[in-house]
Write a protein that holds these residues in place. Sequence first.
Motif, PDB file in Angstrom:
ATOM      1  N   TRP A 180       0.809  -0.965   0.115  1.00 59.70           N
ATOM      2  CA  TRP A 180       0.189  -0.047   0.087  1.00 59.70           C
ATOM      3  C   TRP A 180       0.834   1.432  -0.068  1.00 59.70           C
ATOM      4  O   TRP A 180       0.355   2.249  -0.582  1.00 59.70           O
ATOM      5  CB  TRP A 180      -0.989  -0.121   1.225  1.00 59.70           C
ATOM      6  CG  TRP A 180      -2.413  -1.049   1.104  1.00 59.70           C
ATOM      7  CD1 TRP A 180      -2.495  -1.239  -0.318  1.00 59.70           C
ATOM      8  CD2 TRP A 180      -3.225  -1.425   1.898  1.00 59.70           C
ATOM      9  NE1 TRP A 180      -3.966  -1.863   0.088  1.00 59.70           N
ATOM     10  CE2 TRP A 180      -3.982  -2.105   1.032  1.00 59.70           C
ATOM     11  CE3 TRP A 180      -2.893  -1.485   3.280  1.00 59.70           C
ATOM     12  CZ2 TRP A 180      -5.009  -2.922   1.762  1.00 59.70           C
ATOM     13  CZ3 TRP A 180      -3.902  -2.162   3.843  1.00 59.70           C
ATOM     14  CH2 TRP A 180      -5.046  -2.807   3.260  1.00 59.70           C
ATOM     15  N   SER A 201       1.609   1.819  -3.493  1.00 62.15           N
ATOM     16  CA  SER A 201       0.381   2.200  -4.222  1.00 62.15           C
ATOM     17  C   SER A 201      -0.022   3.628  -3.971  1.00 62.15           C
ATOM     18  O   SER A 201      -0.452   4.647  -4.712  1.00 62.15           O
ATOM     19  CB  SER A 201      -0.657   1.701  -3.783  1.00 62.15           C
ATOM     20  OG  SER A 201      -0.482   0.044  -4.179  1.00 62.15           O
ATOM     21  N   MET A 202       0.485   4.029  -2.650  1.00 61.49           N
ATOM     22  CA  MET A 202       0.148   5.464  -2.353  1.00 61.49           C
ATOM     23  C   MET A 202       1.047   6.481  -3.076  1.00 61.49           C
ATOM     24  O   MET A 202       0.686   7.444  -3.805  1.00 61.49           O
ATOM     25  CB  MET A 202       0.488   5.801  -0.839  1.00 61.49           C
ATOM     26  CG  MET A 202      -0.390   5.120   0.056  1.00 61.49           C
ATOM     27  SD  MET A 202       0.158   5.274   1.725  1.00 61.49           S
ATOM     28  CE  MET A 202      -0.781   6.858   2.264  1.00 61.49           C
ATOM     29  N   LYS A 207      -0.299   6.142  -7.110  1.00 61.73           N
ATOM     30  CA  LYS A 207      -2.012   5.967  -7.086  1.00 61.73           C
ATOM     31  C   LYS A 207      -2.455   6.663  -8.419  1.00 61.73           C
ATOM     32  O   LYS A 207      -3.380   6.247  -8.793  1.00 61.73           O
ATOM     33  CB  LYS A 207      -2.697   6.456  -6.057  1.00 61.73           C
ATOM     34  CG  LYS A 207      -2.372   8.111  -5.580  1.00 61.73           C
ATOM     35  CD  LYS A 207      -3.359   8.382  -4.519  1.00 61.73           C
ATOM     36  CE  LYS A 207      -2.888   9.721  -4.141  1.00 61.73           C
ATOM     37  NZ  LYS A 207      -3.766  10.117  -2.913  1.00 61.73           N
ATOM     38  N   PRO A 219      -5.316   2.966  -2.057  1.00 57.98           N
ATOM     39  CA  PRO A 219      -5.107   4.419  -2.141  1.00 57.98           C
ATOM     40  C   PRO A 219      -5.838   5.067  -3.131  1.00 57.98           C
ATOM     41  O   PRO A 219      -5.712   6.531  -3.119  1.00 57.98           O
ATOM     42  CB  PRO A 219      -3.520   4.434  -2.391  1.00 57.98           C
ATOM     43  CG  PRO A 219      -2.917   3.219  -1.879  1.00 57.98           C
ATOM     44  CD  PRO A 219      -3.978   2.293  -2.132  1.00 57.98           C
ATOM     45  N   ASN A 268      -5.250   9.126   2.452  1.00 59.69           N
ATOM     46  CA  ASN A 268      -4.349   8.659   3.013  1.00 59.69           C
ATOM     47  C   ASN A 268      -4.537   8.153   4.302  1.00 59.69           C
ATOM     48  O   ASN A 268      -3.906   7.460   4.859  1.00 59.69           O
ATOM     49  CB  ASN A 268      -3.262   9.964   2.877  1.00 59.69           C
ATOM     50  CG  ASN A 268      -2.750  10.125   1.145  1.00 59.69           C
ATOM     51  OD1 ASN A 268      -2.759   8.910   0.501  1.00 59.69           O
ATOM     52  ND2 ASN A 268      -1.984  11.117   1.152  1.00 59.69           N
ATOM     53  N   VAL A 284      -6.010   4.673   4.439  1.00 61.04           N
ATOM     54  CA  VAL A 284      -5.026   3.921   4.225  1.00 61.04           C
ATOM     55  C   VAL A 284      -3.654   3.509   5.021  1.00 61.04           C
ATOM     56  O   VAL A 284      -3.639   2.516   5.585  1.00 61.04           O
ATOM     57  CB  VAL A 284      -4.087   4.413   2.610  1.00 61.04           C
ATOM     58  CG1 VAL A 284      -3.248   3.318   2.201  1.00 61.04           C
ATOM     59  CG2 VAL A 284      -5.241   4.284   1.436  1.00 61.04           C
ATOM     60  N   GLU A 314       5.874   8.016   2.288  1.00 60.71           N
ATOM     61  CA  GLU A 314       5.186   6.726   2.358  1.00 60.71           C
ATOM     62  C   GLU A 314       6.623   5.576   1.898  1.00 60.71           C
ATOM     63  O   GLU A 314       6.163   4.418   2.400  1.00 60.71           O
ATOM     64  CB  GLU A 314       4.069   6.525   1.598  1.00 60.71           C
ATOM     65  CG  GLU A 314       4.432   6.681  -0.027  1.00 60.71           C
ATOM     66  CD  GLU A 314       4.762   8.131  -0.438  1.00 60.71           C
ATOM     67  OE1 GLU A 314       5.182   8.006  -1.564  1.00 60.71           O
ATOM     68  OE2 GLU A 314       4.116   9.106   0.258  1.00 60.71           O
TER      69      GLU A 314
END
Length: 317
Positions: free
Chosen positions: A204, A207-208, A211, A223, A228, A231, A292
């Motif tokens: 994840w 993916s953030m 995205k 995400p 945020n 997530v 992240e």
Amino acid sequence: MCVTAVESRPAGVALTPSPGGHRPFGARVKAFVALTKPRIIELLLITTVPVMFLAAQGVPDLWLVLTTTIGGYLSAGGANALNMYIDRDIDALMDRTSQRPLVTGMVSPRECLAFGIGLAVISTVWFGLLVNWLSAALSLGALLFYVVVYTMLLKRRTSQNIVWGGIAGCMPVLIGWSAVTNSVSWAAVILFAVIFFWTPPHYWPLSMKVKDDYARVGVPMLPVVATNRVVARQIVLYSWVMVIVSLLLTPLGYTGWFYTVVAVLTGGFWLWEAHGLQSRAKAGAAGAKLKEMRLFHWSITYVSLLFVAVAVDPFLR
């Protein structure tokens, strides 16, 4: 699972050779290797071989380790090639996948499909004849789960895709154990669960970061469809469960002090990073300030250290 470097060109513009164009042999070989996603397979092998040491309570038969490792590479490589065949349409539209062999035209879809199916068949027979048929069945099951359940059914339909699709990535733990014992034990199931709960908070954060890529092609990674803050809260939840599950091996008698110390220290640092990400998300941090990718990179280090501890622990008990 890594972000690949791409050229400065609009997403979706494939560098496809013209019909009959020259495709150098060396580049073609590299392209077929790239179809197997070697970087991802490194992580799969990290979770396979140490479990074999734990199952053997020492050094397993080295020929068995070699054959299991080769079989695992062939099986995972086949799954990854078939994944690229199915996802070639969206890969052409995403920056992080725009240099994959099918997008650039270095490998044709027909060649990729044949390559993936061939590796699936070869790996299953390889496991059956040189390891055991339980490992062969688990390997084939992982491949089919990744290709059919994750890639074809879940990935483009639900934000829980990586949660349940991640089961395929947990299977190498069972394969490593079954290769040594021709059975599955609770120790293997616990480590399976560790990887199951590790996968979402591992993926994840990446993916953030990308995205926008997933949003462009309509893939509902969490995400993309959630804030945020949501997530990050999910990441913290899965992280706590993962760390708690990782500590079950010791009270059940499968590991000793060394593994416990490593699990506590690495798990503690993971939770520190996860809660840090949540704090930044709650504060409204975005872009580079969200940081992240710190958790993403640590997640790879974490699983590597934890499973090295799994392999070393039997020698210190």
